[in-house]
Design a protein around this motif. Structure first.
Motif, PDB file in Angstrom:
ATOM      1  N   ARG A  43      33.398  -3.954 -50.136  1.00 39.03           N
ATOM      2  CA  ARG A  43      33.508  -3.124 -49.966  1.00 39.03           C
ATOM      3  C   ARG A  43      32.783  -1.495 -50.319  1.00 39.03           C
ATOM      4  O   ARG A  43      32.496  -1.175 -49.270  1.00 39.03           O
ATOM      5  N   LEU A  44      31.299  -2.065 -50.792  1.00 37.28           N
ATOM      6  CA  LEU A  44      30.268  -1.176 -50.374  1.00 37.28           C
ATOM      7  C   LEU A  44      29.217  -1.552 -49.315  1.00 37.28           C
ATOM      8  O   LEU A  44      28.978  -2.382 -48.952  1.00 37.28           O
ATOM      9  N   LYS A  63      30.962   3.953 -49.240  1.00 33.96           N
ATOM     10  CA  LYS A  63      32.148   2.560 -48.895  1.00 33.96           C
ATOM     11  C   LYS A  63      31.124   1.793 -47.918  1.00 33.96           C
ATOM     12  O   LYS A  63      30.413   2.277 -46.711  1.00 33.96           O
ATOM     13  N   HIS A  66      30.527   3.089 -42.998  1.00 35.93           N
ATOM     14  CA  HIS A  66      30.241   4.663 -43.727  1.00 35.93           C
ATOM     15  C   HIS A  66      29.844   5.093 -42.809  1.00 35.93           C
ATOM     16  O   HIS A  66      29.131   6.311 -42.299  1.00 35.93           O
TER      17      HIS A  66
END
Length: 104
Positions: A43-44, A63, A66
């Motif tokens: 999720r990064l 995240k 972004h």
């Protein structure tokens, strides 16, 4: 034997989630490493840059999804998501030493 190992791993994971993760600062490599160990790093953001003085590869710790390149505010006057961040390092994709954001 396997059930004992599994319960030990579950206790270790619970300890990391409850004790270690809350003590890490946001947007740091330490937090990213903890999230990777817990299996939550997908999720990064996957953008990265290179620190020329040391040759270290620095991964963005925000995240995924972004990034908004049009929203970059170098003065920090707005809550912009147009940059990548890790510890004290902030960068955008248009520098030659950066690997651009490809997170979905």
């Amino acid at each position: 034997m396997r059930q004992r190992e599994r319960s030990g791993l579950e206790r270790l994971e619970a300890f990391v989630r409850e004790t270690v993760l809350p003590r890490t600062y946001p947007h740091t490599m330490e937090r990213r490493r903890v999230l990777e160990a817990l299996g939550k790093a997908d999720r990064l953001c996957n953008a990265r840059t290179i620190e020329y003085s040391t040759g270290d590869v620095i991964l963005c710790t925000r995240k995924a999804s972004h990034y908004d390149p049009g929203g970059y505010d170098p003065l920090g006057e707005t809550k912009s998501e147009g940059s990548h961040k890790c510890s004290t390092r902030t960068w955008i994709d248009d520098q030659p030493c950066n690997y651009p954001n490809t997170a979905a």
